[in-house]
Write an enzyme that holds these catalytic residues in place. Structure first.
Site, PDB file in Angstrom:
ATOM      1  N   ASP A  56       0.835  -1.197   0.000  1.00 27.88           N
ATOM      2  CA  ASP A  56       0.000   0.000   0.000  1.00 27.88           C
ATOM      3  C   ASP A  56       0.878   1.258   0.000  1.00 27.88           C
ATOM      4  OD1 ASP A  56      -2.687   1.234   0.522  1.00 27.88           O
ATOM      5  OD2 ASP A  56      -1.692   1.884   2.357  1.00 27.88           O
TER       6      ASP A  56
ATOM      7  N   GLU B  68       1.528  -0.517  -4.864  1.00 31.73           N
ATOM      8  CA  GLU B  68       0.547   0.503  -5.200  1.00 31.73           C
ATOM      9  C   GLU B  68       1.334   1.797  -5.351  1.00 31.73           C
ATOM     10  OE1 GLU B  68      -3.507   2.647  -3.583  1.00 31.73           O
ATOM     11  OE2 GLU B  68      -1.750   2.522  -2.341  1.00 31.73           O
TER      12      GLU B  68
HETATM   13  C1  GLC Z   1      -4.312   3.055  -0.283  1.00 32.34           C
HETATM   14  C2  GLC Z   1      -5.608   2.307  -0.158  1.00 32.34           C
HETATM   15  C3  GLC Z   1      -6.653   3.237   0.397  1.00 32.34           C
HETATM   16  C4  GLC Z   1      -6.201   3.733   1.744  1.00 32.34           C
HETATM   17  C5  GLC Z   1      -4.825   4.390   1.649  1.00 32.34           C
HETATM   18  C6  GLC Z   1      -4.228   4.609   2.998  1.00 32.34           C
HETATM   19  O1  GLC Z   1      -4.339   3.999  -1.265  1.00 32.34           O
HETATM   20  O2  GLC Z   1      -5.981   1.792  -1.410  1.00 32.34           O
HETATM   21  O3  GLC Z   1      -7.895   2.617   0.489  1.00 32.34           O
HETATM   22  O4  GLC Z   1      -7.097   4.660   2.246  1.00 32.34           O
HETATM   23  O5  GLC Z   1      -3.917   3.584   0.947  1.00 32.34           O
HETATM   24  O6  GLC Z   1      -3.777   3.419   3.556  1.00 32.34           O
END
Ligand code: GLC
Length: 538
Positions: free
Chosen positions: A212, A271
């Site tokens: 993440d 991500e």
């Molecule tokens: C990522 C997740 C999102 C979350 C953020 C903070 O972007 O996809 O849902 O709020 O991280 O952890």
């Protein structure tokens, strides 16, 4: 489109299905989806033909941000089940030939994590505080945070907290909600702890970890102001002093070595949302992450020239580092394609979402399908009182947030919760709209023209065609300004019409699959607006 090409690694060309655990299937009737619910529905994923399932965070959490506020990196929240349930899920998935990917949230913890509690109880400068990003309060201007950074969910990214035993107050950093304090990745001890956490999930048998906010871990050493242009919608925040700092690459090199040393084809998926294909591609150099989400398609308008440009630039950037994109059209953070591409629940909107699916699934690389995308679910406009996303409150109730893409899945056409929960259960944690059963798996399984039928056919065909075209690159095919068209090798073509009128397409031998009924007549095919076809070139 290379998932099952001989010798190809599963993650390079596979289709991965994203399960938002809380909204997928509730086995125990508390209105919240859980791990046993996912396990029970794995045969559905097999019938869809996907290679892997990615589970969003199920770890113990106070749920200030839907579980992206982790209080224990090694456990399972009781709302979602137990570690034994997790092990059973993995065992079943593997037996069914599905890979399992878990989320890892290393940028921040929950404020209830023992590390943060320990930090609050410890004095400024202590080792416990050095796990996080604490900064002193300026005596001359005690209300002014250390810099101008904004939280992605609204307001300042700093919160001032008291220290124990008469020590001065300090600020701590939270790029997301105040309940999600950012960790300090410059701290070698923290890095050592996380290596053990990664290891622990690999040892439990997971095939991949999805990192993440993978581009956010390191912050600018001088914590310089970010200046104007910060945006509450965090996905658009790029080139900021809290993103894409050099240290992150060294970290992923270490993790890569560690992960590759474990038997099995394990993958680290990032991500990474930078919206600069070249910067993005640096995360997937051969010795860094195996894969990074490619959000370019998700961010692109329904406009052929923009799509061609985006796809071309992205493929070129990834090609230079020897990687392949991992395309995404929908996620638990984005407005669903059916709604994003138009207005209304069916009609042209749905047509575009269907055509976009055929586009994504025809591109070189991997594809991520977010639960309900294969059902053509629209974004749900929820009543104010139902909203749970922290963005709603943090924005002073001006930004509704992401709940509309997280409404529990309708499995059957009828029933109180459309079989999301067992009969007699508590209401689902987000209300399902009236008529939700029209989109249900049951209804669509019985309808050969449904969006579910299209996804099933496309994923099956992608696998079959992939065996022949292997890793074939994309060659553009000129079919006019309104059409995105390309070949993959000699055996496969895809064309998508984003314009307002039907476009004649020549050189089509046989139609393999189409988002609307379309048949060639005398070597030409009239491609309707907002439609896509897969074909064998003449
Ligand atoms: C990522 C997740 C999102 C979350 C953020 C903070 O972007 O996809 O849902 O709020 O991280 O952890």
């Amino acid at each position: 489109m290379t998932g099952s090409a001989p010798g190809e690694l599963w993650w390079r060309g596979g289709v991965c299905y994203q399960v938002y655990v809380r909204s997928f299937a509730d086995s125990d009737g508390d209105g919240v989806g859980d791990l046993p619910g996912v396990t029970a529905r794995l045969p559905y994923l097999v019938s869809l033909g996907v290679d892997a399932v990615w589970l969003t965070p199920f770890y113990p959490s106070p749920m200030a941000d839907g579980g992206y506020d982790v209080a224990d990196y090694r456990g399972v929240d009781p709302a979602f089940g137990t570690l034994a349930d997790f092990d059973a899920l993995v065992a079943d998935a593997h037996r069914l030939g599905l890979r399992v990917v878990c989320d890892l949230v290393p940028n921040h913890t929950s404020d209830r994590h023992p590390w943060f509690r320990e930090a609050l109880a410890a004095p400024p400068g202590s080792p416990a505080r050095r796990r996080y990003v604490f900064r002193p309060v300026d005596d001359h201007d005690p209300d002014r945070p250390p810099n101008d950074w904004r939280s992605a969910f609204g307001g300042s990214a700093w919160r001032r907290v008291p220290s124990p035993d008469g020590w001065p107050d300090e600020w701590y950093l939270h790029l997301f909600s105040p309940e999600q304090p950012d960790l300090n990745w410059d701290n070698p001890q923290l890095r050592a702890e996380f290596r053990k956490i990664v290891r622990c999930w690999l040892d439990r048998g997971v095939d991949g970890l999805c990192i993440d906010m993978a581009h956010a871990l390191f912050k600018h050493p001088d914590m310089v102001d970010a200046g104007a242009g910060q945006h509450i919608e965090f996905r658009r925040n790029h080139l900021m002093p809290f993103f894409d700092q050099p240290g992150v690459h060294g970290l992923y090199r270490q993790w890569r070595t560690m992960v590759d040393a474990v038997p099995g084809e394990r993958a680290l998926i990032g991500e990474v949302c930078l919206f600069d294909a070249d910067r993005q591609a640096r995360y997937v150099r051969p010795d860094e992450l195996h894969q990074a989400f490619t959000f370019e398609l998700l961010e692109c308008d329904w406009f052929a020239p923009a799509l061609r440009d985006t796809i071309g630039r992205t493929l070129e950037a990834y090609r230079r580092v020897g990687a392949r994109p991992a395309w995404v059209l929908n996620s638990h953070d984005a407005t669903r394609t059916v709604t994003r591409y138009g207005s209304g629940g069916g009609g042209p909107r749905a047509a575009r979402a269907r055509a976009a699916a055929l586009l994504m699934l025809a591109l070189p690389g991997a594809a991520y399908v977010y639960q309900g995308e294969e059902l053509g679910l629209p974004q749900v406009d929820l009543p104010d009182e139902a909203l749970r996303d922290p963005i709603w409150e943090r924005s002073g109730r001006t930004v509704r947030g992401r709940d509309g893409s997280r409404v529990p899945i309708p499995w059957t056409a009828d029933g109180e919760t459309y079989a999301f929960s067992p009969d007699g259960a508590d209401p689902p944690w987000l209300p399902q709209p009236d008529g939700w059963g029209a989109w249900s798996v049951q209804r669509q399984t019985a309808d050969p023209a449904s969006t579910l039928a299209l996804y099933r056919a496309a994923i099956r065909l992608r696998r079959k065609v992939g065996e022949n075209i292997g890793a074939a690159e994309l060659t553009w095919w000129d079919a006019g300004p309104d059409v995105v068209a390309f070949r993959r090798g000699d055996g496969f073509g895809c064309a998508v019409n984003t314009g307002g009128g039907a476009v004649p397409l020549t050189g089509v031998g046989r139609v393999l699959l189409a988002s609307v009924p379309a048949e060639p007549a005398g070597g030409a095919l009239l491609l309707p607006p907002d439609a896509a076809v897969w074909f064998i070139p003449a």
